[in-house]
Design an enzyme around this catalytic site. Structure first.
Site, PDB file in Angstrom:
ATOM      1  N   GLY A  70       0.783  -1.238   0.000  1.00  0.00           N
ATOM      2  CA  GLY A  70       0.000   0.000   0.000  1.00  0.00           C
ATOM      3  C   GLY A  70       0.810   1.282   0.000  1.00  0.00           C
ATOM      4  O   GLY A  70       0.304   2.332   0.408  1.00  0.00           O
ATOM      5  N   HIS A 109       1.518   0.323 -13.220  1.00  0.00           N
ATOM      6  CA  HIS A 109       2.204  -0.925 -13.531  1.00  0.00           C
ATOM      7  C   HIS A 109       3.718  -0.674 -13.564  1.00  0.00           C
ATOM      8  O   HIS A 109       4.164   0.309 -14.152  1.00  0.00           O
ATOM      9  CB  HIS A 109       1.723  -1.455 -14.892  1.00  0.00           C
ATOM     10  CG  HIS A 109       2.332  -2.770 -15.250  1.00  0.00           C
ATOM     11  ND1 HIS A 109       1.961  -3.942 -14.649  1.00  0.00           N
ATOM     12  CD2 HIS A 109       3.341  -3.080 -16.102  1.00  0.00           C
ATOM     13  CE1 HIS A 109       2.699  -4.933 -15.138  1.00  0.00           C
ATOM     14  NE2 HIS A 109       3.542  -4.436 -16.019  1.00  0.00           N
ATOM     15  N   MET A 111      -4.272  -7.404  -6.908  1.00  0.00           N
ATOM     16  CA  MET A 111      -3.851  -8.606  -7.626  1.00  0.00           C
ATOM     17  C   MET A 111      -4.994  -9.407  -8.254  1.00  0.00           C
ATOM     18  O   MET A 111      -4.793 -10.554  -8.631  1.00  0.00           O
ATOM     19  CB  MET A 111      -3.031  -9.511  -6.678  1.00  0.00           C
ATOM     20  CG  MET A 111      -1.770  -8.838  -6.161  1.00  0.00           C
ATOM     21  SD  MET A 111      -0.702  -8.221  -7.491  1.00  0.00           S
ATOM     22  CE  MET A 111       0.060  -9.766  -7.987  1.00  0.00           C
ATOM     23  N   GLU A 118       7.122   5.759  -9.048  1.00  0.00           N
ATOM     24  CA  GLU A 118       5.669   5.519  -9.052  1.00  0.00           C
ATOM     25  C   GLU A 118       4.963   6.552  -8.177  1.00  0.00           C
ATOM     26  O   GLU A 118       3.890   7.040  -8.504  1.00  0.00           O
ATOM     27  CB  GLU A 118       5.348   4.112  -8.533  1.00  0.00           C
ATOM     28  CG  GLU A 118       5.791   2.998  -9.456  1.00  0.00           C
ATOM     29  CD  GLU A 118       5.325   1.630  -8.981  1.00  0.00           C
ATOM     30  OE1 GLU A 118       4.281   1.534  -8.315  1.00  0.00           O
ATOM     31  OE2 GLU A 118       6.020   0.643  -9.282  1.00  0.00           O
ATOM     32  N   ASN A 121       1.661   3.028  -2.564  1.00  0.00           N
ATOM     33  CA  ASN A 121       0.996   3.962  -3.487  1.00  0.00           C
ATOM     34  C   ASN A 121      -0.282   4.524  -2.863  1.00  0.00           C
ATOM     35  O   ASN A 121      -0.616   5.690  -3.046  1.00  0.00           O
ATOM     36  CB  ASN A 121       0.677   3.277  -4.823  1.00  0.00           C
ATOM     37  CG  ASN A 121       1.881   3.236  -5.750  1.00  0.00           C
ATOM     38  OD1 ASN A 121       2.272   4.260  -6.304  1.00  0.00           O
ATOM     39  ND2 ASN A 121       2.476   2.069  -5.886  1.00  0.00           N
TER      40      ASN A 121
END
Ligand code: GRF
Length: 194
Positions: free
Chosen positions: A20, A114, A95, A179, A22
């Site tokens: 987590g 991604h 997922m 990211e 992100n």
């Protein structure tokens, strides 16, 4: 609060299965003064996902769905999305693959991050595959979600140089840093088109 009256924020749901980072980073960005979005819901297929801890910490509604039956699970998710008036879904290390039916219901409103320079290296183990193929660059991509895995229209991408000394985990760390810059930027871009 002066300045906050009448400003309707876009409601975001984050879907996650793991750490987590992100999710945490998007929460941090949502709390900025000028942010146009609010994280209103976390969805996970794993009750023990470490990332869910941030939902507790920041008092964000959360729902765990067991995924024993995809149809029922997605139905439960849709109910939560409706209840929380969600406008946009951000997948961040989720997922499970969403069904076509689900994607249709949120058409153009689901995005994903991604860890590769798509269209290269869809799926898992992206960094190891890039190293094995002697690629010069790895990276990350934020893209729209469509019915094919990691194949929707690209929103933003960031390259990360692969070093001679790289292992997949060293590279993953550097990519993850990028990211955390890329996802909020891509979200901002999407929100500006709404
Ligand atoms: C990230 O590398 C993301 O690109 C991929 O899954 C990982 C999730 O990491 N889809 P985190 O749970 O956000 O830390």
């Amino acid at each position: 609060m002066p300045g906050s009256i009448g400003v309707k924020k876009i409601n975001i749901a984050v879907f996650l299965s793991g750490t987590g980072s992100n999710f945490k980073n998007l929460i941090k960005h949502s709390k900025k003064k000028k942010s146009k979005f609010k994280i209103s819901l976390a969805i996970s297929d794993k009750s023990k996902a470490r990332g869910l801890h941030y939902a507790y910490k920041y008092k964000i509604n959360k729902k765990t769905v067991n995924y024993l039956n995809i149809k029922n699970s997605e139905k439960n998710i849709l109910t939560e999305l409706k209840k929380n008036k969600i406008d946009i879904i951000c997948l961040a290390g989720f997922m499970k693959i969403l069904s076509n039916n689900f994607i249709k219901k949120f058409k153009g409103k689901i995005i994903n991050i991604h860890p590769s320079l798509l269209p290269k290296y869809k799926g898992l183990n992206t960094h190891q595959r890039a190293i094995n193929n002697n690629e010069k660059f790895a990276g990350c991509t934020v893209h729209h979600v469509n019915s094919k895995l990691d194949s929707g229209k690209i929103i933003l991408q960031k390259k990360v140089k692969i070093l001679k000394t790289d292992t997949s985990s060293k590279l993953a760390k550097r990519v993850l840093k990028q990211e955390h810059i890329l996802y909020p930027k891509a979200l901002k871009k999407i929100l500006s088109t709404l």
